[in-house]
Design an enzyme around this catalytic site. Structure first.
Site, PDB file in Angstrom:
ATOM      1  CD  GLU A 162      -2.938  -1.072   2.348  1.00 48.73           C
ATOM      2  OE1 GLU A 162      -2.820  -0.199   3.225  1.00 48.73           O
ATOM      3  OE2 GLU A 162      -3.888  -1.870   2.329  1.00 48.73           O
ATOM      4  CD  GLU A 167      -3.295  -6.054   4.217  1.00 50.17           C
ATOM      5  OE1 GLU A 167      -4.128  -5.277   4.720  1.00 50.17           O
ATOM      6  OE2 GLU A 167      -2.061  -5.843   4.203  1.00 50.17           O
TER       7      GLU A 167
END
Ligand code: FCB
Length: 439
Positions: A165, A345
């Site tokens: 991220e 995720e």
């Protein structure tokens, strides 16, 4: 309804070094920006730190035994950069390398594929002290570190990701100040966003040169966006919000340039881009990791809506909306012709309670996972090449600025005693993995 998955579908669970390892200053580990940040009063809720976390640095054999019991086929974890390179560059800490080496060997012996992330936010403080990601000269150190790890583990780990991220690193670290290093600096935010991509490109290139047999990807946080209504104004506002914000990493990686609507929005405050940067960033990837938890809903008049009437929300205040994950995956594939995808995720935080007989009945998490698994299967049927799914998270852990207040684990952790307990969702997930079926 019964949903069947391919027999080779890679079911897994994910963690990150700072969130579980603890041992923040043991065996020669250097300081990370998260050590510094969590040790600064007022930064993390309740004054929590990752000093001990799940004590995974000492309890990893027990944790691998739990993974085995859970039945996961793959385990996504990250390496603490300052554990292996205390200053971020130069002198190697062999004890740190040995830790990951043993971890990988024992995972493989347990028939669990290690799926490695090189950087999940615990950046070396020493590099930050020399201007961190804003300093162009520092970017190559990420490639050096990547190669160090590939040389040590590339014979046993097939799938490598550079960043977790990057958007959150830039936004929360440099723009809203909610994560380490805690800055609110729009100029640095824009430059770091670009520099992280350059560092990614340098790392991909260097890792492939060091070991052409590995597969290389990146993990992006992407939440779907939906318009608040069918009103064309809402639809246009949603498209604009997506193009000008959510394409920040997708577009350079898969289209080779920043989205024109994003550039327009920067309106003169563009980052410094050197010649060759975009080609470096757009190197072909072997796979894409997608982290997705919820969606955004956009109204032309009110912007991003806080609360959707009738929707369920998790403890993070994130709306539960599984169909948005399917729509997101289908859109990404349509816009960018994605390589193989891993859901790296997905999961949820709820208020879990341990019952007097030592059980955790986390019905809502189980339900969340069931809905999201089902929608992901539908996306596969709509042509998205999704190869695996990592539930966030294996264990309850240090949830960044929230400290230990938010529990995402399949396995409950008592942070006083370090006792681990399988939640109901973990028993359920175990059956899903064993049968490849979601009921
Ligand atoms: C993601 C992070 C992960 C975890 C989840 C809840 O943004 O990658 O470390 O904190 O959110």
């Amino acid at each position: 309804m019964t949903v069947q998955y391919p027999s080779n579908f890679l079911w897994g669970a994910a963690t990150a070094s700072y969130q579980i390892e603890g041992a923040w200053n043991e065996d020669g580990k250097g300081e990370s920006i998260w050590d510094r940040y969590s040790h600064t009063p007022g930064k993390v809720e309740n004054g929590d730190t990752g000093d001990v976390a799940c004590d995974h640095y000492h309890r990893w054999p027990e944790d691998i035994a739990l993974m085995r019991q859970l039945g996961i086929k793959a385990y996504r974890f990250s390496v603490s950069w300052p554990r292996v390179l205390p200053l971020g560059k130069g002198r190697v800490n062999l004890a740190g390398l040995d830790f990951y080496d043993r971890l990988v060997d024992v995972l493989l012996a347990a028939n669990i594929e290690p799926f490695i992330t090189l950087h999940h936010w615990d950046y070396p403080q020493a590099l930050y002290d020399s201007d961190g990601w804003t300093n162009r000269d520092n970017l190559a150190y990420f490639a050096d570190y990547s190669v160090l790890m590939v040389k040590r583990l590339g014979d046993r780990i097939r799938r490598w990701t550079t960043f977790n991220e990057p958007g959150v690193i830039a936004w929360c670290g440099y723009m809203n100040g909610e994560h380490a290093p805690g800055l609110r600096d729009p100029k640095k935010f824009v430059q770091v966003t670009h520099n992280l991509m350059v560092a990614h490109g340098l790392s991909v290139q260097a890792m492939r040169a060091a070991n052409p047999a590995i597969e290389v990807g990146i993990v992006l946080s992407q939440w779907g966006l939906d318009p608040a209504s069918d009103d064309p104004a809402d639809v246009t506002a949603t498209e604009h919000a997506w193009n000008s914000g959510d394409t920040a990493f997708l577009h350079p990686i898969f289209a080779g340039h920043y989205h024109p609507e994003m550039v327009d929005q920067l309106n003169g405050s563009e980052p410094e881009i050197k010649s060759g940067d975009m080609a470096l960033i757009a190197q072909k990837l072997d796979f894409l990791g997608v982290n997705s938890y919820s969606r955004g809903v956009i109204s032309a008049t009110q912007g991003r809506l806080e609360r959707i009437p009738g929707s369920e929300y998790t403890e993070m205040g994130w709306e539960v909306c599984a169909p948005a994950l399917r729509r997101l995956l289908v859109k990404l594939n349509k816009d960018y012709h994605l390589p193989p995808v891993y859901i790296t995720e997905n999961g949820s935080a709820f208020k879990d309670e341990v019952t007097p007989d030592g059980k955790v009945h986390d019905e809502r998490r189980l339900d969340y996972l069931r809905q999201h698994f089902t929608e992901v299967r539908k996306a596969m049927q709509e042509g998205v090449d999704i190869r695996g799914y990592f539930v966030w998270s294996l264990l309850d852990n240090f949830e960044w600025a929230y400290g230990y207040g938010k529990r995402f684990g399949l396995i409950h952790v008592d942070f006083e005693t370090q006792k681990r307990i399988f939640k109901d969702s973990a028993y359920w997930y175990n059956r899903v993995i064993a049968t490849n079926i979601v009921d």
